[in-house]
Design an enzyme around this catalytic site. Structure first.
Site, PDB file in Angstrom:
ATOM      1  N   ILE A 251       2.318  -5.139   8.130  1.00 31.91           N
ATOM      2  CA  ILE A 251       3.730  -4.758   8.192  1.00 31.91           C
ATOM      3  C   ILE A 251       3.852  -3.252   8.028  1.00 31.91           C
ATOM      4  CG2 ILE A 251       6.007  -5.069   7.160  1.00 31.91           C
ATOM      5  CD1 ILE A 251       5.015  -7.759   6.097  1.00 31.91           C
TER       6      ILE A 251
ATOM      7  N   MET B  13       0.845  -1.197   0.000  1.00 32.10           N
ATOM      8  CA  MET B  13       0.000   0.000   0.000  1.00 32.10           C
ATOM      9  C   MET B  13       0.880   1.245   0.000  1.00 32.10           C
ATOM     10  SD  MET B  13      -2.813  -1.116   2.884  1.00 32.10           S
ATOM     11  CE  MET B  13      -1.549  -1.620   4.057  1.00 32.10           C
TER      12      MET B  13
ATOM     13  N   GLY C 102       1.500   4.207   4.411  1.00 32.25           N
ATOM     14  CA  GLY C 102       2.369   3.352   3.619  1.00 32.25           C
ATOM     15  C   GLY C 102       2.758   2.078   4.333  1.00 32.25           C
ATOM     16  N   SER C 103       2.439   0.921   3.769  1.00 30.30           N
ATOM     17  CA  SER C 103       2.675  -0.322   4.488  1.00 30.30           C
ATOM     18  C   SER C 103       2.414  -1.511   3.569  1.00 30.30           C
ATOM     19  CB  SER C 103       1.774  -0.386   5.725  1.00 30.30           C
ATOM     20  OG  SER C 103       0.463   0.035   5.393  1.00 30.30           O
ATOM     21  N   ARG C 104       2.287  -2.705   4.192  1.00 31.63           N
ATOM     22  CA  ARG C 104       2.144  -3.937   3.413  1.00 31.63           C
ATOM     23  C   ARG C 104       1.377  -4.983   4.211  1.00 31.63           C
ATOM     24  NH1 ARG C 104       7.506  -7.092   1.220  1.00 31.63           N
ATOM     25  NH2 ARG C 104       6.726  -9.230   1.346  1.00 31.63           N
TER      26      ARG C 104
END
EC number: 4.1.1.65
Length: 232
Positions: free
Chosen positions: A159, A102, A189-191
């Site tokens: 994450i 993301m 912002g991440s995953r």
């Protein structure tokens, strides 16, 4: 349809976790505008972006226990067989991992990929390297959920990214969860990594754009008929 209903259906609601940030950006805009008027409009642009970041749109989720639905909006950044994180207690054998990255323009509300019962939730502190890098799955701050489904236990790992410093998870162990149900959020912002047991076949490609709560990323069966959906 009335003009009011048209506007209401067009505007995407802001998740309550974003209220303090939107308010802070707006107050900062007022202060900057008092110092130098053009700064107010610059601040308002950032305020609108903040509201856009914390948007929480409705999604129509396929209701089929054989389907795995994307837990996040973003780009499919990895499809591979890897050993799941030790804290998930999913064993030492490789599992199918599908990762969705993301960026700061994606919706960051996270949704459950399958229906089941939450077995455990495990938080682990870590660093904040770019979440798009493969090593982020091991090195970064993360929060992992294990969900018991009809096909066995799956792992869902939030994450943190390069900018993110706060992972939110409002789910609890031993609670039931529906596919597409909101369970958390990661800021800026991440995953999301999804670990799937044997029998799951990917239904997305690297680089494909996924929509949380709607895009089918994997499937445990094929040759199926029509699938019903649920709006949430």
């Amino acid at each position: 349809m009335s003009l009011f209903n048209t506007v209401r259906n067009t505007i995407v609601p802001v998740h309550k976790e974003g209220y303090p940030f939107v308010a802070a950006f707006f107050v900062a805009s007022l202060v900057l505008g008092w110092i130098f008027k053009p700064l107010f409009w610059i601040g308002m642009i950032f305020t609108l972006w903040c509201a856009y970041f914390f948007r929480d749109p409705e999604r129509v989720t396929p209701q089929d226990d054989d389907l795995v639905i994307s837990p996040a909006d973003g780009k499919v950044s990895a499809i591979q067989m890897v050993t799941p994180p030790a804290e998930l207690n999913l064993g030492s054998e490789p599992m199918l991992r599908i990762s969705v990255f993301m960026n700061v323009f994606n919706c960051h509300v996270n949704r459950a990929p399958m229906r089941g019962r939450i077995v455990s939730i495990n938080y682990r502190s870590g660093s904040f390297v770019n979440a798009e890098l493969d090593k982020a799955s091991e090195d970064n701050e993360r929060n992992g959920l294990v969900i018991e489904t009809r096909h066995g236990q799956i792992g869902v790992v939030q994450i943190a990214g390069l900018v993110a410093r706060r992972i939110l998870c409002w789910a609890n162990p031993n609670e039931p969860v529906d596919a597409g149900e909101r369970f958390g959020l990661i800021r800026f912002g991440s995953r999301l990594d999804v670990f799937l047991p044997a029998g799951a076949a990917p239904r997305v490609s690297l680089g494909q754009t996924a929509v949380a709560g709607e895009t089918v990323i994997a499937e445990f069966a094929s040759a199926k008929g029509p699938v019903i959906s649920r709006r949430s």
